[in-house]
Each structure stands twice: as structure tokens, then as C-alpha cells.
Design an enzyme around this catalytic site. Structure first.
Site, mmCIF file in Angstrom:
data_model
loop_
_atom_site.group_PDB
_atom_site.id
_atom_site.type_symbol
_atom_site.label_atom_id
_atom_site.label_comp_id
_atom_site.label_asym_id
_atom_site.label_seq_id
_atom_site.Cartn_x
_atom_site.Cartn_y
_atom_site.Cartn_z
ATOM 1 N N HIS A 194 16.186 -12.323 18.124
ATOM 2 C CA HIS A 194 16.218 -11.270 19.147
ATOM 3 C C HIS A 194 16.557 -11.855 20.511
ATOM 4 O O HIS A 194 16.964 -11.129 21.415
ATOM 5 C CB HIS A 194 14.898 -10.478 19.183
ATOM 6 C CG HIS A 194 13.702 -11.227 19.673
ATOM 7 N ND1 HIS A 194 12.836 -11.890 18.829
ATOM 8 C CD2 HIS A 194 13.212 -11.419 20.920
ATOM 9 C CE1 HIS A 194 11.870 -12.444 19.537
ATOM 10 N NE2 HIS A 194 12.074 -12.178 20.814
ATOM 11 N N ASP A 222 14.925 -12.897 12.092
ATOM 12 C CA ASP A 222 14.775 -13.150 13.521
ATOM 13 C C ASP A 222 15.052 -14.627 13.820
ATOM 14 O O ASP A 222 14.163 -15.380 14.196
ATOM 15 C CB ASP A 222 13.376 -12.752 14.003
ATOM 16 C CG ASP A 222 13.302 -12.590 15.513
ATOM 17 O OD1 ASP A 222 14.318 -12.846 16.183
ATOM 18 O OD2 ASP A 222 12.230 -12.220 16.025
ATOM 19 N N GLY A 302 8.306 -14.572 26.598
ATOM 20 C CA GLY A 302 8.860 -15.848 27.028
ATOM 21 C C GLY A 302 8.602 -16.947 26.021
ATOM 22 O O GLY A 302 9.307 -17.955 25.990
ATOM 23 N N SER A 304 8.985 -16.417 22.887
ATOM 24 C CA SER A 304 9.871 -16.119 21.765
ATOM 25 C C SER A 304 10.782 -17.283 21.424
ATOM 26 O O SER A 304 11.371 -17.918 22.308
ATOM 27 C CB SER A 304 10.743 -14.907 22.093
ATOM 28 O OG SER A 304 10.080 -13.717 21.814
ATOM 29 N N SER A 319 8.368 -14.953 16.800
ATOM 30 C CA SER A 319 9.086 -13.675 16.788
ATOM 31 C C SER A 319 8.444 -12.679 17.746
ATOM 32 O O SER A 319 9.040 -12.264 18.726
ATOM 33 C CB SER A 319 9.117 -13.090 15.370
ATOM 34 O OG SER A 319 9.714 -11.808 15.356
#
Length: 348
Positions: A194, A222, A302, A304, A319
Site C-alpha cells: 500500500h 501487501d 509511518g 508501514s 501492513s
């Protein structure tokens, strides 16, 4: 977005008492296993037992592998292999069928479900955005599944953590680098899909451009692959934010009960435990991601794409989830092994 640059059957002999020939054989004690050894044994037993296996998890306190089975014959095979057998009610096929029902009748934004081998159920979780009417629908579907599922509520909101270790940014967004990898002899890094769906060119924390997207997959998966375009050091390690780093030597699969550590650019380093596998998360924006690792590790926007690891083994890419690192929460991770297989890359 930021990040830092993730069978052989163990046979146990059955010990018989020899003092009295009429005495029953003594059940051998489960082997004391590392997480890695437990994972290998779980994979082997899963193949050997087939439909008689109903899930596994690692008991970190006793350092035993626990294997759910459906009958006494399978339990004996598990015990002989050095694991701890537990006879349960629901087969993996029944739990998979329950997940299929949930996907068909209860795909509601703000929900997730994952198979929990410790309860031998599919645990369905609804976040705070799920309305009373949607909760009623969930309750009806879960009640219809009987002992195969249970429903719970979380105070947070499921969302991708977009805003392992070091910060990477571009086009006004920030994520975390997951792991440095090698593909066809060239340096790359992997992060959350993402993140790579939103940003195509990446810079480091100092604003220096370091890479561009090569491949990206989101939703459903993802993960994203970024090729280094700058001459920078790209060691196979994770930033521990204390002046040191954790070398990463290989990638591995998660096991329920495994102790894991996450590194990300917002909240830095936090520890926790794997609580579920093959989780489905219905993020509030309608994106659905499948096959995730569920944990009780906290994370925030952040983080991620950041690193989930166990010792020197890369496990996952951050994720999303709910909660924060003040009140606590739960976080879902894309398995690293699937990303590497898709990209044809290796831990460098």
C-alpha cells in the site's frame, strides 16, 4: 513511509518401562525446541498427518510444539515425533469453511478474521467503525457457525499504517523500509504494497533519492519491491534505534506463539507475539488483504512496510492494524516469504 535494510521428521523413540513387562509404555516427553525447529517440525507433521492435523502453535514457556489433532491415532504420531498432541473438535477443513462463509456473508469494512489454533476457532474482530447494524449481521453469521467461530470487538480502527526500520518517503508520504534484498545480483528493498501503490520514487530520511518501484501488489497482498538507484550501503540488517542493528540472515515463516520484534520509523522497536496466521483484514477504505500474520505488537502510521523479525530471521512487513504504542493494539504483517517468492528475490 520508512524502513530498515527480512523437513525432516524429528523422531522420538518411545520409552518403555522394563521393570515389569506388563506395564504400559510411558508417553515420551515433548522435545524442547527452538522456534525455528518447531516451525520445521510443524511443517513436516502437517504433511504427514494431512486432514488429521488441525493446526499448530508454539508454547514459548515450555518451548514445545503443540499440534491439534482429531483422534488418538494422530495424537500418538505427534507424540512420537516429539511434539505435544491436543485432541480438538474442529478440523482445518471446517475452519476453512467457516472463513469462506465469513467472506461471503460478513465482508464488512473494519473487520478481520484469523484462525486461532489455541482456541481451535476462527476469531472474528470488529473495530470501532462497525455500526450496530453491521455488528448484528456479524453476530448472526458467527452464531450460525457455532463452535467454529467467536466474535470480539477492538477499540481501535483497522487501517493501513501509511504516513523495517528506517524512514523512506516520497510524494508527501512516509513509510518504513522492510528488508534489503537481492534480485538477479542487484540490490533492492521490500516494503508494504500500500506504500508502493501510493509512491513510486523513494528518498531516505535526509531527503536523498534512493530508489524507484519495480513491482507492487495491493490489495489482496501487501508487498512492494523497490530497486536502489543510488550508491548507498544496503546491509542485510534492521535498525534497532539504539545505535545497533540486528543482522538478518534468512527469511522464515511465522508460527503462532513465536516471539517477534518490529522496527519502524514512527514508533521504532517493539516486541510481541504471533497470535494468528492467514488473517483476512477488511480495512475501512474497502481494501481487503488476505494471508496476513496477526500479532499483539503495536504500531502506528509511518511504520508501514517496516520489519518484523525473530532473531536473524525476516518474518513480515508491517501492513496495518488498530490501536497505538501508548494504549496498545494489534498489527498485521505481510509474510516475507511470499513476497520474496513473488519477486524472485532473496535476503541479501
Amino acid at each position: 513511509m520508512t524502513g530498515a535494510g527480512i523437513a525432516a521428521l524429528v523422531a522420538a523413540g518411545v520409552t518403555f518401562q522394563t521393570a515389569n513387562a506388563s506395564e504400559a509404555p510411558r508417553t515420551p516427553a515433548p522435545h524442547t525446541l527452538s522456534v525455528t525447529a518447531a516451525g520445521k517440525l510443524a511443517s513436516t507433521l502437517g504433511e504427514d498427518l494431512g486432514a488429521d492435523a488441525a493446526g499448530t502453535y508454539y508454547d514459548a514457556k515450555s518451548r514445545n510444539l503443540v499440534v491439534n489433532v482429531l483422534d488418538g491415532t494422530a495424537a500418538k504420531a505427534v507424540t512420537a515425533a516429539g511434539a505435544r498432541a491436543r485432541i480438538v473438535e474442529n478440523s482445518l477443513a471446517e475452519l476453512t469453511s467457516a472463513r469462506t462463509t465469513l467472506k461471503k456473508d460478513a465482508t464488512i469494512p473494519g473487520t478481520s478474521w484469523a484462525t486461532d489454533p489455541e482456541t481451535n476457532k476462527v476469531v472474528v474482530t470488529a473495530d470501532r467503525t462497525v455500526s450496530k447494524a453491521e455488528w448484528a449481521t456479524l453476530t448472526e453469521v458467527v452464531d450460525g457457525l457455532g463452535a467454529k467461530a467467536e466474535l470480539q470487538r477492538t477499540k481501535g480502527e483497522f487501517k493501513p499504517f501509511i504516513a523495517g526500520g528506517d524512514a523512506i518517503s516520497g510524494s508527501g508520504g512516509r513509510c518504513s523500509l522492510g528488508f534489503n534484498v537481492v534480485k538477479d545480483g542487484q540490490p533492492y528493498f521490500i516494503t508494504a504494497g500500500h506504500c508502493t501503490e501510493s509512491i513510486s520514487t523513494w528518498s531516505d530520511a535526509d531527503g536523498n533519492q534512493i530508489g524507484t518501484n519495480e513491482q507492487s501488489s495491493f490489495p489482496d497482498n501487501d508487498f512492494g519491491l523497490v530497486k536502489y538507484t543510488a550508491s548507498v550501503d544496503h546491509p542485510s540488517e534492521v535498525d534497532l534505534y539504539n545505535g545497533s542493528s540486528q543482522p538478518i540472515a534468512k527469511a522464515g515463516d511465522a508460527t503462532v506463539g513465536m516471539k517477534v520484534t518490529r522496527s519502524g520509523s514512527t514508533t521504532q522497536v517493539h516486541d510481541g507475539t504471533v497470535t494468528g496466521l492467514d488473517a483476512t483484514v477488511n480495512y475501512g477504505n474497502g481494501d481487503i488483504v488476505n494471508g496476513l500474520i496477526q500479532t499483539d505488537v503495536c504500531a502506528e502510521p509511518g511504520d508501514s512496510g517496516g520489519s518484523l523479525f525473530s532473531g536473524d530471521t525476516a518474518i513480515g512487513l508491517t501492513s496495518g492494524g488498530s490501536g497505538d504504542c501508548t494504549a496498545g493494539g494489534e498489527t498485521f504483517f505481510q509474510p516475507v516469504t511470499e513476497a520474496l517468492s513473488t519477486f524472485g528475490a532473496q535476503i541479501g
